[in-house]
Design a protein around this motif. Structure first.
Motif, PDB file in Angstrom:
ATOM      1  N   GLY A  67      13.876  10.128  -6.544  1.00  0.00           N
ATOM      2  CA  GLY A  67      14.896  10.874  -7.264  1.00  0.00           C
ATOM      3  C   GLY A  67      15.104  12.298  -6.798  1.00  0.00           C
ATOM      4  N   ALA A  68      14.267  12.792  -5.893  1.00  0.00           N
ATOM      5  CA  ALA A  68      14.431  14.162  -5.394  1.00  0.00           C
ATOM      6  C   ALA A  68      15.612  14.234  -4.439  1.00  0.00           C
ATOM      7  N   ALA A  69      16.325  15.341  -4.465  1.00  0.00           N
ATOM      8  CA  ALA A  69      17.427  15.546  -3.520  1.00  0.00           C
ATOM      9  C   ALA A  69      16.917  16.002  -2.162  1.00  0.00           C
ATOM     10  N   VAL A  70      15.821  16.771  -2.190  1.00  0.00           N
ATOM     11  CA  VAL A  70      15.245  17.321  -0.958  1.00  0.00           C
ATOM     12  C   VAL A  70      13.765  16.984  -0.917  1.00  0.00           C
ATOM     13  N   VAL A  71      13.331  16.486   0.226  1.00  0.00           N
ATOM     14  CA  VAL A  71      11.910  16.239   0.485  1.00  0.00           C
ATOM     15  C   VAL A  71      11.455  17.254   1.516  1.00  0.00           C
ATOM     16  N   LEU A  98      15.576  15.470   4.333  1.00  0.00           N
ATOM     17  CA  LEU A  98      14.196  15.760   4.713  1.00  0.00           C
ATOM     18  C   LEU A  98      14.175  17.124   5.389  1.00  0.00           C
ATOM     19  N   LEU A  99      13.580  18.098   4.717  1.00  0.00           N
ATOM     20  CA  LEU A  99      13.426  19.448   5.255  1.00  0.00           C
ATOM     21  C   LEU A  99      12.025  19.505   5.861  1.00  0.00           C
ATOM     22  N   GLN A 100      11.941  19.321   7.164  1.00  0.00           N
ATOM     23  CA  GLN A 100      10.662  19.148   7.835  1.00  0.00           C
ATOM     24  C   GLN A 100      10.180  20.515   8.326  1.00  0.00           C
ATOM     25  N   ALA A 152      24.624  22.684   1.711  1.00  0.00           N
ATOM     26  CA  ALA A 152      24.881  22.873   0.279  1.00  0.00           C
ATOM     27  C   ALA A 152      23.671  22.481  -0.555  1.00  0.00           C
ATOM     28  N   VAL A 153      23.105  21.303  -0.272  1.00  0.00           N
ATOM     29  CA  VAL A 153      21.983  20.835  -1.085  1.00  0.00           C
ATOM     30  C   VAL A 153      20.707  21.616  -0.803  1.00  0.00           C
ATOM     31  N   THR A 154      20.550  22.104   0.415  1.00  0.00           N
ATOM     32  CA  THR A 154      19.311  22.802   0.765  1.00  0.00           C
ATOM     33  C   THR A 154      19.376  24.298   0.494  1.00  0.00           C
TER      34      THR A 154
END
Length: 301
Positions: A67-71, A98-100, A152-154
């Motif tokens: 359910g997370a928008a950003v991992v 995925l913000l790695q 936008a999401v990050t």
């Protein structure tokens, strides 16, 4: 997997996979910004303290990302990132970002980007510059490359963890290449501090006199004074662990070799880090490279 067409929430839920020195600090910065933060760490006990700050501590990686928008991944190396994605796979959904943030180098970034694509994720290559204190304060510099549609999401996430975001390009890998250049400066700078302290000790010069001479001049820096103070006080609590610095140095040398560049200073830095690690200083701050250059103990008799 669910659809990617969901509307982007204004304050996205964020899953942080990896709660070591950097991950814990970044999670706290996200919480201060009012975001819904779920955390997971392979060693569960290392994530538990974040519950007191308001994080939801997940028992599994799949539970954290569901359910997370950003991992957000903040792990030691590409092997750990790949393992975390495998562990999380049942909770991931198509279109998740995925913000790695782990420093893994350009080659591993390409592999992870492909793994993310296979899982239906939007991959952002996003290594950070900074250590424990900037992570805790939300003042990191974040280098990002990947699809601009993910901005936008990050945005709320990047604003929470960093004081500056540098967008390096649309393709994963550009940010990782920039991060290696920045790390080359840091790694060789810490080696320079250590060697000055080593030579002062060897020549019988009070290192405090050296630091006083430098203080306030054009060659002075907070880094020189701060790292020197850590050595002189004996407090080597890691802001950035020596073993991690060695890992990053080897990534730099690998990238340099592939590009035909010779980095003599960085090769010497790697050798110093390796000697200090072998002597038992791997878990200390990277300035423990100082111990790789100390003069031999003199006989008391």
């Amino acid at each position: 997997m669910t659809s990617a067409a969901d509307a982007v929430p204004q304050r996205p839920a964020v899953a942080v996979l990896g709660t070591g020195i950097m991950g814990s600090g970044m999670a706290r910065s996200l919480l201060r910004a009012g975001l819904d933060v779920r955390v997971w760490n392979r060693t569960h006990a290392r994530a538990v303290p974040l519950a007191a700050d308001g994080a939801t501590v997940a028992d599994t990686a799949a539970e954290a990302v569901r359910g997370a928008a950003v991992v957000l991944t903040v792990l030691n190396d590409s092997t750990a990132v790949a393992a975390a994605l495998t562990a999380a796979s049942d909770g991931l959904h198509r279109g998740q970002v995925l913000l790695q943030c782990s420093t893994v180098g350009p080659a591993a970034t390409a592999d992870l980007a492909q793994r993310a694509a296979d899982l239906g994720l939007v991959y952002l290559d996003a290594p950070v510059s900074g250590t424990r204190q900037p992570a805790e304060q939300g003042t990191l510099t974040v280098f990002v490359s990947g699809p601009s549609a993910a901005r936008a999401v990050t945005g709320p996430v990047l604003d929470a963890i960093g004081q500056r975001t540098v967008w390096a390009g649309e393709e994963p890998g550009a940010a990782s290449r920039l991060k290696l250049v920045v790390n080359t400066w840091v790694i060789n700078m810490v080696g320079g501090v250590a060697e000055c302290l080593n030579l002062a000790e060897g020549l019988g010069v009070d290192p405090r006199t050296f630091l006083d001479v430098m203080k306030g001049g054009p060659l002075d820096s907070a880094y020189l004074q701060g790292k020197s103070a850590a050595v002189l006080s004996g407090d080597l609590t890691p802001s950035f662990a020596l073993s991690t610095a060695l890992k990053d140095t080897l990534l730099i040398l690998e990238a340099a070799e592939h590009s035909g560049v010779r980095l003599d200073l960085t090769e010497a830095s790697a050798a110093r880090f390796a000697r200090a690690e072998e002597a038992g200083h791997g878990g200390e701050d990277m300035i423990a490279t100082y111990y790789a250059g100390r003069p031999p103990e003199k006989d008391g008799g």
